[in-house]
Design an enzyme around this catalytic site. Sequence first.
Site, PDB file in Angstrom:
ATOM      1  CG  ASP A  16      -7.781  10.221   4.860  1.00  0.00           C
ATOM      2  OD1 ASP A  16      -7.605  10.892   3.826  1.00  0.00           O
ATOM      3  OD2 ASP A  16      -8.883   9.752   5.207  1.00  0.00           O
TER       4      ASP A  16
HETATM    5  N1  URA Z   1     -10.865   6.557   2.200  1.00  0.00           N
HETATM    6  C1  URA Z   1     -10.685   7.321   3.303  1.00  0.00           C
HETATM    7  O1  URA Z   1     -11.631   7.749   3.909  1.00  0.00           O
HETATM    8  N2  URA Z   1      -9.429   7.567   3.695  1.00  0.00           N
HETATM    9  C2  URA Z   1      -8.326   7.082   3.055  1.00  0.00           C
HETATM   10  O2  URA Z   1      -7.199   7.331   3.482  1.00  0.00           O
HETATM   11  C3  URA Z   1      -8.531   6.297   1.927  1.00  0.00           C
HETATM   12  C4  URA Z   1      -9.811   6.041   1.505  1.00  0.00           C
END
Ligand code: URA
Length: 244
Positions: free
Chosen positions: A114
């Site tokens: 993310d």
């Molecule tokens: N899980 C999440 O919630 N975000 C990420 O970036 C990776 C795994």
Amino acid sequence: MSVRLDKYISDFTDMTRSQAKKAVRDGKVSVNGEVVTKGDEKVSFSDSVFLGGLEIRGADYQYMMMNKPSGVVSATVDGEHKTVLDCVRSGVDQSSGSPPPYVAKDLFPMGRLDKDTEGLLILTDDGPLAHRILSPGRHVPKKYYVELDAAVDEKDMEKMRSGIDIGEKRLTKPAKMEILTEHSCYLTISEGRFHQVKRMFGCLGKRVVALKRVEMAGLELDPSLAAGEWRFLTEEEIAYLKGI
Ligand code: URA
């Protein structure tokens, strides 16, 4: 293996063959420290080829590890935000301290984090390898350092182990949680569902306030890489990835 200099340049940069020929003719290319103006000069992977101050690394594929910073998107292009490829281009290979090389034509991040997640991201242009490692049936482990707005305990650990209903058809696969402090832990998952870690903790009534991937497919994030820094993978790391 040796190839014509103009072909080498167009193979390992985003330049066309005619742009590469022109760059050579214009005296912008050096091979092993000497300016070369003939496109048919033969070069090999062991030669040091520079164009306008940037190294052109000839290799079958490029493999890098980055400590992705928060605020950067795991994409190759984005009209609005800085991408991880922008980080590669504006950075330095931390293993050699060399200026950024020409980035392989098809370099892409292997999987996504993310925008607000930090940590280990592998970048490559080796499509078959990425496809193999990312294929959902392979269940490659990914380990995250997680900070939460509420305390974590043994009950959470057990729920993570049993699988969580995050509102999809199937429960999440068993995840390993290791408690570090009252508000932080490691969580190792073997799937890559959308916002998975945040949603898993959300279902336990806890909000993730910081998330960092520290390991993927058995490769650890190099602790010497600060956020935004990257380095090429070592030969051993590449061989390891190819072997899994
Ligand atoms: N899980 C999440 O919630 N975000 C990420 O970036 C990776 C795994």
